[in-house]
Motif scaffolding. Sequence first.
Motif, PDB file in Angstrom:
ATOM      1  N   ASP A  16       0.831  -1.213   0.000  1.00  0.00           N
ATOM      2  CA  ASP A  16       0.000   0.000   0.000  1.00  0.00           C
ATOM      3  C   ASP A  16       0.863   1.258   0.000  1.00  0.00           C
ATOM      4  OD1 ASP A  16      -2.250  -1.559  -0.001  1.00  0.00           O
ATOM      5  OD2 ASP A  16      -2.543  -1.476   2.182  1.00  0.00           O
ATOM      6  N   GLU A  17       1.965   1.202   0.740  1.00  0.00           N
ATOM      7  CA  GLU A  17       2.866   2.369   0.795  1.00  0.00           C
ATOM      8  C   GLU A  17       3.460   2.654  -0.584  1.00  0.00           C
ATOM      9  OE1 GLU A  17       6.942   3.828   3.098  1.00  0.00           O
ATOM     10  OE2 GLU A  17       5.981   1.922   3.639  1.00  0.00           O
ATOM     11  N   ARG A  18       3.805   1.584  -1.316  1.00  0.00           N
ATOM     12  CA  ARG A  18       4.380   1.757  -2.642  1.00  0.00           C
ATOM     13  C   ARG A  18       3.318   2.262  -3.618  1.00  0.00           C
ATOM     14  NH1 ARG A  18       9.491   1.767  -2.290  1.00  0.00           N
ATOM     15  NH2 ARG A  18       9.500  -0.280  -1.259  1.00  0.00           N
ATOM     16  N   LYS A  19       2.065   1.735  -3.490  1.00  0.00           N
ATOM     17  CA  LYS A  19       0.974   2.197  -4.355  1.00  0.00           C
ATOM     18  C   LYS A  19       0.708   3.686  -4.152  1.00  0.00           C
ATOM     19  CE  LYS A  19      -1.568  -2.186  -4.657  1.00  0.00           C
ATOM     20  NZ  LYS A  19      -2.810  -2.883  -4.284  1.00  0.00           N
ATOM     21  N   LYS A  20       0.847   4.127  -2.883  1.00  0.00           N
ATOM     22  CA  LYS A  20       0.605   5.540  -2.578  1.00  0.00           C
ATOM     23  C   LYS A  20       1.602   6.425  -3.320  1.00  0.00           C
ATOM     24  CE  LYS A  20       0.212   8.733   1.332  1.00  0.00           C
ATOM     25  NZ  LYS A  20       0.325   8.882   2.807  1.00  0.00           N
ATOM     26  N   LYS A  21       2.875   5.989  -3.372  1.00  0.00           N
ATOM     27  CA  LYS A  21       3.907   6.763  -4.070  1.00  0.00           C
ATOM     28  C   LYS A  21       3.632   6.791  -5.570  1.00  0.00           C
ATOM     29  CE  LYS A  21       7.678   6.023  -0.779  1.00  0.00           C
ATOM     30  NZ  LYS A  21       9.041   5.492  -0.577  1.00  0.00           N
ATOM     31  N   ILE A  41       0.672   6.604  -7.025  1.00  0.00           N
ATOM     32  CA  ILE A  41      -0.468   7.502  -7.259  1.00  0.00           C
ATOM     33  C   ILE A  41      -0.028   8.959  -7.164  1.00  0.00           C
ATOM     34  CG2 ILE A  41      -2.692   8.243  -6.316  1.00  0.00           C
ATOM     35  CD1 ILE A  41      -3.161   5.322  -5.482  1.00  0.00           C
ATOM     36  N   GLU A  42       0.899   9.245  -6.214  1.00  0.00           N
ATOM     37  CA  GLU A  42       1.394  10.617  -6.071  1.00  0.00           C
ATOM     38  C   GLU A  42       2.095  11.081  -7.344  1.00  0.00           C
ATOM     39  OE1 GLU A  42       3.869  10.580  -2.644  1.00  0.00           O
ATOM     40  OE2 GLU A  42       2.208  10.578  -1.199  1.00  0.00           O
ATOM     41  N   ASN A  85      -4.122   8.023 -10.496  1.00  0.00           N
ATOM     42  CA  ASN A  85      -4.714   6.683 -10.477  1.00  0.00           C
ATOM     43  C   ASN A  85      -4.204   5.882 -11.670  1.00  0.00           C
ATOM     44  OD1 ASN A  85      -6.374   4.395 -10.676  1.00  0.00           O
ATOM     45  ND2 ASN A  85      -8.104   5.486  -9.772  1.00  0.00           N
TER      46      ASN A  85
END
Length: 680
Positions: free
Chosen positions: A56-61, A63-64, A68
């Motif tokens: 999830d932490e990697r997905k957040k980066k 998306i940033e 999406n």
Amino acid sequence: MKYNELNNLCLEYHELVPGLMSVENYNKSRQRGTITVYGYGGLGREVLIDYESLSDERKKKIIEKYGNPYEYIVKQPLTDWVTINWNQKAFDFYNNTNGKGYTLPSGLNLPEAYRDKYTKAVSYMDGIIHYTTDKMALKRDFNITMAAFWSIVADVIKAEKVGLPPNETRLKEKIKAYKAQGFPVLIEQYRFGNDNSKKVKDQQAEDTLMHLIALDNKHDDVVISQAYNMWALENGRKTITPQAVGYRRRENYHEVIIAREGKAAAYNKYNKQIKQARPTAPLIYVNSDDNVLDLYFTETTYKDGRKNVNRYYRPVMYVVVDNYNDYPLGYAIGETVTIELIKQAYRNAMAHIVELTGDAYLWHQIKSDKWSIDPALKGDLATFLKMGGESTFFTASVAQSKYIERVFSHPLHKILKMYPNYSGANITARGANARPNAEALQKRSANFPDKKHAPAVIEMTINQMRHAQMPGTDLTRQEYWLKGFHESEISQKKRLSVERKIEILGAKHQLRDPRESLRLQPAGLNFQLNNIKYSFDIPAKYFPECVNKKVDVYYDPADMSQVLVTDHSGIRFVTGQYVLQPSAVADMQEGDGHRLHERKEEKKAITQKMVDYVTSRDERLQRAEIDAQSILQAGVLVKAINHKAQKQIGGYEEQYDDVQIEHKARPKAPKITQSIYDEM
């Protein structure tokens, strides 16, 4: 981003690593199986990372950065098009490839970061133009409306950090300008050529400031800023700070260094160097130069009955170095550099070559300073150097082309530091401000050696340099030089005879009284040099014709066993010192008897030569049936009769008196049938 064969959303390797995940973390995650990877990479093979397998932490980066992913993938065709259709012509223009592109006002190329930024922007504008003009391509790759496409473009520009405005209106204006003006439209002139922010921005103000900086007084930045500001206020310009002066001086020092430090400093610091390969063999290229030795000696002088002691005397050393391996071939020391000192250094070099090899071998090329060489290269020293082969000369005060400067730096000072009278010991500062510790030198000065010991100290120093280890080998410099000499034919090509060696390097004997002259005498060639009397033998073939002839003598100060004798006309020979013949039989040693026999034979040959003169002359008179004795017995002769008799003896008739008449075969003199006394 793309979907794989299993219809899973994936990131390409370059989209994740290393920007959003380090290589090390990627490799560990792949090995542990905490991420799902398709493909192995290498040889152009594709590697895809499953988006849903990431934390999830990697997905957040992700998306940033991209937004999406499921929405971003819709925008992927534009990025793919740009990757495939990267504008190489734009890159060449911004890179100034082959000197046919853009250059800054300073003449330099664009920084690489801006080169790549502008090329990327051009490529994206090309992609946008492609999809906005080819509606079939837009429908095929995106399947969206034109309005939706412009929205996608804005998101892609932000995500990919393209140097274009994301606003649709401004972006369309930029594309329109690009179509009209081409590649230059993207260059941000204010970054490179606009001087609105400068306080010194007109040519007159610039010249005034740079002139103040260039003054050879080398004023500091505070003084220069004060002087410039006075001028600026009087002429309606803005004032500047000392920091601004310092920045301008550092950035443009190449423009002022000649005025501040001179041409030599500018040449050494800013001019392009021509790198050269070392000579491939000994004696094909030598350097020579002077060096004020960094050793102090005590000099005692007397003036007006008073004793003066100078404890900081430094002699001058002139050195000849073989550039093959920086080997010191020869040297000479003196009070100052003179033409004779230079000659002596080369004579010393030749003596050392003879010592090492057993013969005299000449160098092929000399390179030395031109300080004492006349412009026409016809003076004493120029002639001396040119006799040894090709001569070239260093540019004044420029060390770039001097191999010998390296010898004078680290190798020499490494040895000198071991001496208590080293003038560079206890350095208190480095660089241009380096200076000896005066207190330490003063304490040791009482023990500085007398200047009479300078030759011995320098000889020891040169020998240490010769026997120091050659870097990268297990040989000394001397051993390395000898090995190269014996392995090279070109090194041994210029072998000299004794005569040629003395002619090139010899010194001419100068008599104290210029009215006197050296002459060939029956007792030999005798002269005095440095309060030493010398006597040299004269070959028998020059007797008796050349007795009492004036000659010049040339000698090698390092070897007085032989000298060159010449009158620069017909007399020219090399001779050795005369060996006295023992008068007592008991004193005779091996070889004396043979030498005595040869000398007696020479005397007989010389005597016979003088007898032959008389015999030949009498035979010629007899063949002419002339009684020369009877001519003289008459006492006083009438001039006309005497003249006629002389002509008869010479074999000429009256018609040959005119010297302008071409000489023909001499007719036989008429026979005298009566006594000449009958005509008196």
